[in-house]
Write a protein that holds these residues in place. Structure first.
Motif, PDB file in Angstrom:
ATOM      1  N   LEU A   1       5.315   3.912   2.325  1.00 36.74           N
ATOM      2  CA  LEU A   1       4.916   2.406   1.891  1.00 36.74           C
ATOM      3  C   LEU A   1       4.373   1.170   3.208  1.00 36.74           C
ATOM      4  CD1 LEU A   1       7.982   1.804  -0.493  1.00 36.74           C
ATOM      5  CD2 LEU A   1       5.799   2.657  -1.189  1.00 36.74           C
ATOM      6  N   ILE A   2       3.455   0.546   2.951  1.00 36.06           N
ATOM      7  CA  ILE A   2       3.057  -0.361   4.022  1.00 36.06           C
ATOM      8  C   ILE A   2       2.842  -1.914   3.387  1.00 36.06           C
ATOM      9  CG2 ILE A   2       1.261  -0.559   5.692  1.00 36.06           C
ATOM     10  CD1 ILE A   2       0.257   2.135   4.993  1.00 36.06           C
ATOM     11  N   PRO A   3       3.667  -3.052   3.983  1.00 32.20           N
ATOM     12  CA  PRO A   3       3.027  -3.982   3.744  1.00 32.20           C
ATOM     13  C   PRO A   3       1.800  -4.466   4.276  1.00 32.20           C
ATOM     14  CG  PRO A   3       4.689  -4.185   5.567  1.00 32.20           C
ATOM     15  CD  PRO A   3       4.166  -2.569   5.300  1.00 32.20           C
TER      16      PRO A   3
ATOM     17  N   ALA B   1       0.700  -1.020   0.007  1.00 36.07           N
ATOM     18  CA  ALA B   1      -0.223   0.088  -0.057  1.00 36.07           C
ATOM     19  C   ALA B   1       0.746   1.207   0.021  1.00 36.07           C
ATOM     20  CB  ALA B   1      -1.037   0.158   1.176  1.00 36.07           C
ATOM     21  N   PHE B   2       0.257   2.208  -0.513  1.00 41.46           N
ATOM     22  CA  PHE B   2       0.975   3.819  -0.525  1.00 41.46           C
ATOM     23  C   PHE B   2       0.130   4.538   0.333  1.00 41.46           C
ATOM     24  CE2 PHE B   2       1.962   3.045  -5.215  1.00 41.46           C
ATOM     25  CZ  PHE B   2       3.059   2.253  -4.988  1.00 41.46           C
ATOM     26  N   VAL B   3       1.093   5.223   1.111  1.00 39.17           N
ATOM     27  CA  VAL B   3       0.335   6.582   1.498  1.00 39.17           C
ATOM     28  C   VAL B   3       0.574   7.872   0.863  1.00 39.17           C
ATOM     29  CG1 VAL B   3       0.049   7.833   3.795  1.00 39.17           C
ATOM     30  CG2 VAL B   3       0.485   5.308   3.857  1.00 39.17           C
ATOM     31  N   LEU B   4      -0.020   8.513   0.544  1.00 37.32           N
ATOM     32  CA  LEU B   4       0.171   9.582  -0.502  1.00 37.32           C
ATOM     33  C   LEU B   4       0.716  10.966   0.381  1.00 37.32           C
ATOM     34  CD1 LEU B   4      -2.655   9.560  -3.201  1.00 37.32           C
ATOM     35  CD2 LEU B   4      -0.217   8.665  -3.261  1.00 37.32           C
TER      36      LEU B   4
ATOM     37  N   VAL C   1      -1.882  10.698 -15.268  1.00 39.56           N
ATOM     38  CA  VAL C   1      -1.139  10.317 -14.359  1.00 39.56           C
ATOM     39  C   VAL C   1       0.153   9.312 -14.901  1.00 39.56           C
ATOM     40  CG1 VAL C   1      -0.730   9.694 -12.054  1.00 39.56           C
ATOM     41  CG2 VAL C   1      -2.725  11.256 -12.676  1.00 39.56           C
ATOM     42  N   THR C   2       1.154   9.292 -14.491  1.00 36.42           N
ATOM     43  CA  THR C   2       2.048   8.409 -14.723  1.00 36.42           C
ATOM     44  C   THR C   2       2.681   7.439 -13.574  1.00 36.42           C
ATOM     45  OG1 THR C   2       3.836   9.890 -14.598  1.00 36.42           O
ATOM     46  CG2 THR C   2       2.842   9.662 -17.007  1.00 36.42           C
ATOM     47  N   LYS C   3       3.376   6.279 -13.733  1.00 37.34           N
ATOM     48  CA  LYS C   3       4.171   5.903 -12.607  1.00 37.34           C
ATOM     49  C   LYS C   3       5.059   6.743 -12.045  1.00 37.34           C
ATOM     50  CE  LYS C   3       7.809   3.133 -13.098  1.00 37.34           C
ATOM     51  NZ  LYS C   3       8.556   2.010 -13.880  1.00 37.34           N
ATOM     52  N   GLU C   4       5.826   7.616 -12.688  1.00 33.65           N
ATOM     53  CA  GLU C   4       6.801   8.574 -11.900  1.00 33.65           C
ATOM     54  C   GLU C   4       6.062   9.574 -11.213  1.00 33.65           C
ATOM     55  OE1 GLU C   4       6.925   7.424 -15.275  1.00 33.65           O
ATOM     56  OE2 GLU C   4       8.716   6.146 -14.916  1.00 33.65           O
ATOM     57  N   GLN C   5       4.929  10.156 -11.691  1.00 30.92           N
ATOM     58  CA  GLN C   5       4.299  11.049 -10.844  1.00 30.92           C
ATOM     59  C   GLN C   5       3.646  10.542  -9.361  1.00 30.92           C
ATOM     60  OE1 GLN C   5       1.788  12.620 -13.977  1.00 30.92           O
ATOM     61  NE2 GLN C   5       0.465  13.951 -12.553  1.00 30.92           N
ATOM     62  N   VAL C   6       3.264   9.401  -9.480  1.00 35.64           N
ATOM     63  CA  VAL C   6       2.841   8.566  -8.443  1.00 35.64           C
ATOM     64  C   VAL C   6       4.077   8.445  -7.456  1.00 35.64           C
ATOM     65  CG1 VAL C   6       2.005   6.420  -7.286  1.00 35.64           C
ATOM     66  CG2 VAL C   6       1.129   7.255  -9.424  1.00 35.64           C
ATOM     67  N   LEU C   7       5.083   7.893  -7.967  1.00 38.96           N
ATOM     68  CA  LEU C   7       6.207   7.780  -6.885  1.00 38.96           C
ATOM     69  C   LEU C   7       6.741   9.031  -6.543  1.00 38.96           C
ATOM     70  CD1 LEU C   7       8.318   4.912  -8.964  1.00 38.96           C
ATOM     71  CD2 LEU C   7       7.104   4.799  -6.981  1.00 38.96           C
ATOM     72  N   GLU C   8       6.587  10.356  -7.005  1.00 33.27           N
ATOM     73  CA  GLU C   8       6.889  11.472  -6.544  1.00 33.27           C
ATOM     74  C   GLU C   8       6.051  11.895  -5.446  1.00 33.27           C
ATOM     75  OE1 GLU C   8       8.824  14.614  -7.058  1.00 33.27           O
ATOM     76  OE2 GLU C   8      10.076  12.818  -7.912  1.00 33.27           O
TER      77      GLU C   8
ATOM     78  N   SER D   1      -4.527   9.634   2.163  1.00 34.05           N
ATOM     79  CA  SER D   1      -5.101   8.345   1.901  1.00 34.05           C
ATOM     80  C   SER D   1      -4.067   7.146   1.576  1.00 34.05           C
ATOM     81  CB  SER D   1      -6.294   8.368   0.862  1.00 34.05           C
ATOM     82  OG  SER D   1      -5.749   8.548  -0.368  1.00 34.05           O
ATOM     83  N   ILE D   2      -4.794   5.889   1.973  1.00 31.69           N
ATOM     84  CA  ILE D   2      -3.893   4.734   1.966  1.00 31.69           C
ATOM     85  C   ILE D   2      -4.411   4.124   0.605  1.00 31.69           C
ATOM     86  CG2 ILE D   2      -3.348   2.459   3.110  1.00 31.69           C
ATOM     87  CD1 ILE D   2      -3.621   3.985   5.605  1.00 31.69           C
ATOM     88  N   ILE D   3      -3.730   3.831  -0.197  1.00 33.11           N
ATOM     89  CA  ILE D   3      -4.127   3.049  -1.450  1.00 33.11           C
ATOM     90  C   ILE D   3      -3.540   1.509  -1.375  1.00 33.11           C
ATOM     91  CG2 ILE D   3      -4.076   2.904  -3.973  1.00 33.11           C
ATOM     92  CD1 ILE D   3      -3.383   6.186  -3.457  1.00 33.11           C
TER      93      ILE D   3
END
Ligand code: OOG
Ligand code: MG
Length: 261
Positions: free
Chosen positions: A133-135, A109-112, A121-128, A226-228
């Motif tokens: 991160l959460i297992p 999961a990601f926390v933004l 939206v691209t992968k790079e934008q998300v990573l920015e 938010s947690i995704i």
């Protein structure tokens, strides 16, 4: 499907979940049910949960592995929502008698740290935008008989969402290659499933980018904080009372729970 039938169907799925009983898949009576109508049912279902005083933790992606998408003949993953009452503490337990026929899968999961708004939206934008991160261990529990459904059915059923165990949040390392991270799912000390982050549409950040782009069609965005849940890295495994379940995500750590009768 007319508005009254959409609402009735949402209520049926809501009761199936609260009363822990399987229902026939919707497409048995409505073989023409579209993906748009299915999301409209999901939205009604979400309104029922919110009306109940429940609150949304964040969205989840489902059917993100190429194999699963191909198997269901879909071009695009699906999404649903995780609610507060689905959260189980790390190391805690779930109760089999509260569920229908639960399965478990390991996810990332990601926390933004900031909002992400599509389209484009691209992968790079998300990573920015990702701060942490959460297992995760996700318990899915389709409300349909025999865990069997078509794409619109599973969308209407909030993507089988049932329980979520979040591990410790880890600040996103700058050079961490999430697609190469090894993930394993263990039950009673035995490895049942393995995968790498790449199993999730090439990279979990691609999954979040797809989600942002899908939500943009409804003029919605992914909000900071938010947690995704980005979708199963491993296959889902059926749970039994007494199981001790854990997942390990390389670079992130462990997460676990047990299954009580
Ligand atoms: C649908 C939900 C799948 C995932 O991560 O792929 C899901 C299902 O298989 O019941 O949560
Ligand atoms: Mg999942």
């Amino acid at each position: 499907m007319n508005t009254a039938a959409l609402k009735d169907t949402a209520r049926l799925l809501y009761l199936a979940e609260t009363e822990k009983r399987e229902v026939e898949r919707i497409t048995k009576d409505y073989p023409e049910l579209t993906v748009e109508e299915a999301y409209a049912i999901q939205e009604e279902l979400i309104q029922l949960k919110l009306w109940d005083g429940n609150s949304i933790i964040g969205p989840k992606m489902g059917l993100t592995s190429r194999a699963k998408m191909k198997q269901m003949n879909v071009e695009e993953p699906i999404y649903g929502y995780i609610f507060e009452d689905m959260i189980v503490p790390n190391g805690g337990s779930i109760r089999m008698n509260e569920l229908i026929h639960p399965k478990v899968e390991a996810e990332i999961a990601f926390v933004l740290g900031e909002d992400i708004e599509g389209p484009g939206v691209t992968k790079e934008q998300v990573l920015e935008a990702v701060a942490e991160l959460i297992p995760v261990l996700e318990v899915i529990d389709s409300r349909y008989e025999n865990f069997s459904f078509t794409l619109p059915d599973v969308i209407a059923d909030n993507a089988s969402s049932s329980r979520v165990v979040l591990g410790e949040k880890v600040k996103k390392p700058d050079d961490f290659k999430l697609d190469e991270a090894r993930v394993s799912l263990m039950i009673n000390g035995e490895v049942k499933e393995r995968g790498t982050g790449a199993a999730v549409v090439g990279h979990p950040a691609n999954s979040a980018a797809m989600l942002a782009n899908m939500l943009s069609r409804k003029k919605q965005k992914l909000a900071a904080g938010s947690i995704i849940l980005t979708g199963g890295v491993t296959g889902a495994v059926m749970l039994q009372p007494g199981d001790r379940v854990s997942a390990q995500v390389e670079g992130l750590g462990d997460v676990s729970f047990s299954v009580k009768p």
